[in-house]
Design a protein around this motif. Structure first.
Motif, short mmCIF file in Angstrom:
data_model
loop_
_atom_site.label_atom_id
_atom_site.label_comp_id
_atom_site.label_asym_id
_atom_site.label_seq_id
_atom_site.Cartn_x
_atom_site.Cartn_y
_atom_site.Cartn_z
N ASP A 103 31.90 49.68 -10.44
CA ASP A 103 32.44 48.43 -9.95
C ASP A 103 33.92 48.54 -9.59
O ASP A 103 34.36 48.00 -8.58
N SER A 104 34.68 49.27 -10.41
CA SER A 104 36.12 49.39 -10.15
C SER A 104 36.39 50.11 -8.83
O SER A 104 37.33 49.79 -8.11
N VAL A 105 35.54 51.07 -8.48
CA VAL A 105 35.70 51.79 -7.22
C VAL A 105 35.21 50.94 -6.05
O VAL A 105 35.86 50.86 -5.01
N LYS A 155 35.20 47.79 -5.71
CA LYS A 155 36.10 46.66 -5.44
C LYS A 155 37.49 47.10 -4.99
O LYS A 155 38.29 46.28 -4.59
N PHE A 156 37.78 48.40 -5.03
CA PHE A 156 39.11 48.89 -4.68
C PHE A 156 39.37 48.66 -3.20
O PHE A 156 38.57 49.03 -2.35
N ARG A 157 40.48 48.07 -2.87
CA ARG A 157 40.82 47.76 -1.48
C ARG A 157 42.04 48.52 -1.00
O ARG A 157 42.60 48.21 0.03
N GLY A 158 42.46 49.51 -1.74
CA GLY A 158 43.60 50.31 -1.30
C GLY A 158 44.87 49.95 -2.04
O GLY A 158 44.95 48.96 -2.75
N ASP A 159 45.85 50.79 -1.86
CA ASP A 159 47.16 50.58 -2.47
C ASP A 159 48.08 50.01 -1.41
O ASP A 159 48.42 50.70 -0.44
N TRP A 177 28.56 53.17 -6.57
CA TRP A 177 29.88 53.43 -7.13
C TRP A 177 30.12 52.51 -8.32
O TRP A 177 29.61 51.39 -8.35
#
Length: 77
Positions: free
Chosen positions: A47-49, A51-55, A45
Protein backbone atom coordinates in the motif's frame (compact mmCIF):
# COMPACT_ATOMS: atom_id res chain seq x y z
CA UNK A 1 -19.03 -24.97 -3.01
CA UNK A 2 -19.46 -27.04 -6.13
CA UNK A 3 -20.13 -25.88 -9.68
CA UNK A 4 -19.82 -27.21 -13.20
CA UNK A 5 -17.07 -26.12 -15.53
CA UNK A 6 -17.27 -26.89 -19.23
CA UNK A 7 -14.02 -27.15 -21.20
CA UNK A 8 -13.40 -27.81 -24.86
CA UNK A 9 -11.86 -31.20 -25.62
CA UNK A 10 -8.34 -29.90 -26.23
CA UNK A 11 -8.25 -27.96 -22.95
CA UNK A 12 -9.70 -30.93 -21.04
CA UNK A 13 -6.99 -33.20 -22.46
CA UNK A 14 -4.25 -30.73 -21.51
CA UNK A 15 -5.70 -30.49 -18.02
CA UNK A 16 -5.78 -34.27 -17.75
CA UNK A 17 -2.14 -34.58 -18.85
CA UNK A 18 -1.03 -31.90 -16.39
CA UNK A 19 -2.97 -33.49 -13.52
CA UNK A 20 -1.41 -36.85 -14.29
CA UNK A 21 2.07 -35.32 -14.46
CA UNK A 22 1.53 -33.56 -11.12
CA UNK A 23 -0.12 -36.67 -9.65
CA UNK A 24 -3.09 -34.60 -8.52
CA UNK A 25 -6.80 -34.80 -9.28
CA UNK A 26 -8.01 -32.41 -11.97
CA UNK A 27 -10.15 -30.64 -9.37
CA UNK A 28 -7.04 -29.87 -7.31
CA UNK A 29 -5.22 -28.47 -10.35
CA UNK A 30 -8.21 -26.25 -11.19
CA UNK A 31 -8.58 -25.11 -7.57
CA UNK A 32 -4.86 -24.18 -7.39
CA UNK A 33 -5.10 -22.31 -10.71
CA UNK A 34 -8.11 -20.30 -9.52
CA UNK A 35 -6.38 -19.49 -6.21
CA UNK A 36 -3.28 -18.30 -8.09
CA UNK A 37 -5.41 -16.22 -10.46
CA UNK A 38 -7.24 -14.55 -7.58
CA UNK A 39 -3.96 -13.33 -6.12
CA UNK A 40 -3.87 -10.87 -9.03
CA UNK A 41 -7.19 -9.21 -8.24
CA UNK A 42 -5.69 -6.48 -6.06
CA UNK A 43 -2.63 -4.26 -6.32
CA UNK A 44 0.59 -6.23 -6.33
CA UNK A 45 2.54 -3.47 -4.57
CA UNK A 46 2.45 -2.76 -0.84
CA UNK A 47 0.00 0.00 0.00
CA UNK A 48 2.80 2.45 0.82
CA UNK A 49 4.29 1.98 -2.65
CA UNK A 50 0.95 2.03 -4.50
CA UNK A 51 0.02 5.35 -2.85
CA UNK A 52 3.42 7.00 -3.43
CA UNK A 53 3.07 10.02 -5.70
CA UNK A 54 6.68 11.12 -5.87
CA UNK A 55 8.93 13.47 -3.99
CA UNK A 56 7.86 17.06 -4.65
CA UNK A 57 11.38 18.31 -3.89
CA UNK A 58 12.96 16.14 -6.60
CA UNK A 59 13.73 17.86 -9.93
CA UNK A 60 11.40 16.96 -12.77
CA UNK A 61 12.85 14.64 -15.40
CA UNK A 62 12.32 17.23 -18.09
CA UNK A 63 14.58 19.68 -16.22
CA UNK A 64 17.63 17.53 -17.07
CA UNK A 65 16.64 16.83 -20.68
CA UNK A 66 19.16 19.37 -22.05
CA UNK A 67 22.02 17.48 -20.39
CA UNK A 68 21.20 14.32 -22.37
CA UNK A 69 22.37 15.72 -25.69
CA UNK A 70 20.79 15.45 -29.09
CA UNK A 71 19.03 12.24 -30.05
CA UNK A 72 20.13 10.39 -33.15
CA UNK A 73 17.47 9.74 -35.73
CA UNK A 74 17.71 5.97 -35.10
CA UNK A 75 18.85 5.32 -31.52
CA UNK A 76 19.54 1.65 -32.42
CA UNK A 77 21.39 2.35 -35.65
Amino acid sequence: MNFNLYLDDATAKRLGRLAKKLRKPRNAVIREAVEAWLLHEGPSWPDSVAKFRGDPSAPRFEATRAELGKLREDPFG
